[in-house]
Design a protein around this motif. Structure first.
Motif, mmCIF file in Angstrom:
data_model
loop_
_atom_site.group_PDB
_atom_site.id
_atom_site.type_symbol
_atom_site.label_atom_id
_atom_site.label_comp_id
_atom_site.label_asym_id
_atom_site.label_seq_id
_atom_site.Cartn_x
_atom_site.Cartn_y
_atom_site.Cartn_z
ATOM 1 N N ARG A 1 -74.757 76.047 24.976
ATOM 2 C CA ARG A 1 -75.699 75.959 26.095
ATOM 3 C C ARG A 1 -75.016 76.134 27.448
ATOM 4 N N SER A 2 -73.765 75.660 27.573
ATOM 5 C CA SER A 2 -73.134 75.637 28.897
ATOM 6 C C SER A 2 -71.970 76.606 29.056
ATOM 7 N N GLY A 3 -71.537 77.249 27.982
ATOM 8 C CA GLY A 3 -70.377 78.129 28.058
ATOM 9 C C GLY A 3 -70.610 79.337 28.951
ATOM 10 N N ASP A 4 -69.559 79.751 29.665
ATOM 11 C CA ASP A 4 -69.652 80.910 30.543
ATOM 12 C C ASP A 4 -69.030 82.134 29.866
ATOM 13 N N GLU A 5 -68.838 83.185 30.641
ATOM 14 C CA GLU A 5 -68.281 84.420 30.086
ATOM 15 C C GLU A 5 -66.858 84.211 29.575
ATOM 16 N N ALA A 6 -66.087 83.393 30.285
ATOM 17 C CA ALA A 6 -64.714 83.120 29.845
ATOM 18 C C ALA A 6 -64.711 82.415 28.489
ATOM 19 N N TRP A 7 -65.667 81.513 28.276
ATOM 20 C CA TRP A 7 -65.771 80.845 26.969
ATOM 21 C C TRP A 7 -66.090 81.863 25.880
ATOM 22 N N GLU A 8 -67.043 82.758 26.149
ATOM 23 C CA GLU A 8 -67.375 83.793 25.167
ATOM 24 C C GLU A 8 -66.148 84.622 24.813
ATOM 25 N N GLU A 9 -65.390 85.013 25.834
ATOM 26 C CA GLU A 9 -64.198 85.822 25.596
ATOM 27 C C GLU A 9 -63.181 85.058 24.749
ATOM 28 N N GLY A 10 -63.049 83.753 25.006
ATOM 29 C CA GLY A 10 -62.129 82.940 24.220
ATOM 30 C C GLY A 10 -62.537 82.858 22.761
ATOM 31 N N VAL A 11 -63.842 82.728 22.512
ATOM 32 C CA VAL A 11 -64.346 82.676 21.137
ATOM 33 C C VAL A 11 -64.098 84.008 20.433
ATOM 34 N N VAL A 12 -64.401 85.106 21.120
ATOM 35 C CA VAL A 12 -64.218 86.433 20.521
ATOM 36 C C VAL A 12 -62.744 86.676 20.196
ATOM 37 N N LEU A 13 -61.854 86.320 21.120
ATOM 38 C CA LEU A 13 -60.423 86.530 20.891
ATOM 39 C C LEU A 13 -59.923 85.683 19.726
ATOM 40 N N ALA A 14 -60.319 84.405 19.685
ATOM 41 C CA ALA A 14 -59.868 83.526 18.604
ATOM 42 C C ALA A 14 -60.387 84.016 17.254
ATOM 43 N N HIS A 15 -61.634 84.485 17.231
ATOM 44 C CA HIS A 15 -62.206 85.018 15.992
ATOM 45 C C HIS A 15 -61.473 86.283 15.559
ATOM 46 N N HIS A 16 -61.180 87.150 16.519
ATOM 47 C CA HIS A 16 -60.457 88.394 16.210
ATOM 48 C C HIS A 16 -59.076 88.085 15.639
ATOM 49 N N ARG A 17 -58.381 87.135 16.235
ATOM 50 C CA ARG A 17 -57.036 86.784 15.761
ATOM 51 C C ARG A 17 -57.094 86.206 14.349
ATOM 52 N N LEU A 18 -58.134 85.430 14.056
ATOM 53 C CA LEU A 18 -58.274 84.879 12.709
ATOM 54 C C LEU A 18 -58.561 85.986 11.701
ATOM 55 N N ARG A 19 -59.452 86.900 12.055
ATOM 56 C CA ARG A 19 -59.821 87.978 11.128
ATOM 57 C C ARG A 19 -58.662 88.927 10.861
ATOM 58 N N ARG A 20 -57.759 89.082 11.814
ATOM 59 C CA ARG A 20 -56.622 89.989 11.624
ATOM 60 C C ARG A 20 -55.748 89.565 10.448
#
Length: 256
Positions: free
Chosen positions: A124-143
């Motif tokens: 509910r409260s996350g900003d664009e930087a939070w989204e980017e952090g989630v995407v990066l962490a997910h990408h690193r896990l999937r690699r």
């Protein structure tokens, strides 16, 4: 679940990485830095099981294992005792807590409650930087792939463990309550100690990995209710798998 036999301490071992619990920055020079290092190393070895459940934590052995002095080790053990990763017993020193089904069920229940609240607030409260952090962490896990280990090789690389923890931390990072985040981290440490002691079920792991995909989809869609439901299911399914593994371990041990 019977607690595994405590392992002998190798000399001056440096622990593998266990993510992503921040250690407060040292403010008082070399001694504070040594205490922070001791905390990081001890925490990692307790969660990974290198220091087995029930093991006595004797200073002379810890000094040889980590190459650190008594003072930073004592301070680190006291901090870990506050999070219940270490037990401090009057006139008997420190030891790693034993494992029990009742304790794990309580940890899992509380983790579901707190992390569900945390991810819903983050979405509910996350900003664009939070989204980017989630995407990066997910990408690193999937690699690293899903890491479905063969049945005879239930362990996974420490780097996967670190990235997995970082992904879960990223999902809730935008939760505005520091206390919620603190206790989520404490409970995650405790939960991981049991999960890693029980080992992995490769078949169950496939379903858990799918839930990682569902979590990022719900988070980026800003569907707080869906994200909370998937995370609660993910933790509950993992807990169920851990308890099943504990049962199998006890059955095998009873037959020996």
């Amino acid at each position: 679940m019977k607690n595994p036999k405590p392992k002998d301490f190798p000399q001056k071992r440096r622990s593998a990485v266990v993510a992503a619990r921040p250690v407060p920055a040292a403010a008082g020079g070399a001694e504070d830095a040594s205490s922070a290092e001791a905390f990081k190393l001890l925490r990692a070895d307790i969660i990974s099981g290198e220091l087995a459940a029930g093991a006595r934590l004797r200073f002379i052995e810890l000094q040889a294992r980590y190459g650190l002095g008594t003072s930073p080790l004592r301070e680190a053990l006291s901090r870990l005792a506050a999070d219940r990763l270490v037990l401090q017993e009057v006139n008997r020193g420190f030891r790693v807590p034993p494992l029990s089904r009742a304790d794990f069920k309580d940890i899992a229940r509380l983790r579901i409650e707190l992390e569900r609240s945390a991810i819903e607030a983050a979405v509910r409260s996350g900003d664009e930087a939070w989204e980017e952090g989630v995407v990066l962490a997910h990408h690193r896990l999937r690699r690293l792939g899903r890491q479905e280990a063969a049945p005879e090789e239930p362990a996974v690389p420490e780097e996967w463990e670190a990235r997995h923890r970082a992904y879960h931390a990223a999902l809730i990072a935008a939760c505005p309550s520091p206390w919620t985040l603190h206790f989520c981290a404490v409970l995650h440490d405790q939960f991981d100690r049991y999960r890693r002691a029980a080992g992995r079920d490769p078949v169950v792991q496939i379903g858990l990995s799918r839930q990682h995909e569902q979590l990022i989809e719900a988070a980026l869609a800003r569907d707080a209710a869906r994200a909370g439901a998937v995370l609660a299911e993910h933790i509950a399914d993992t807990a169920e798998a851990v308890l099943a593994r504990m049962d199998r371990i006890e059955t095998v041990a009873a037959g020996e």
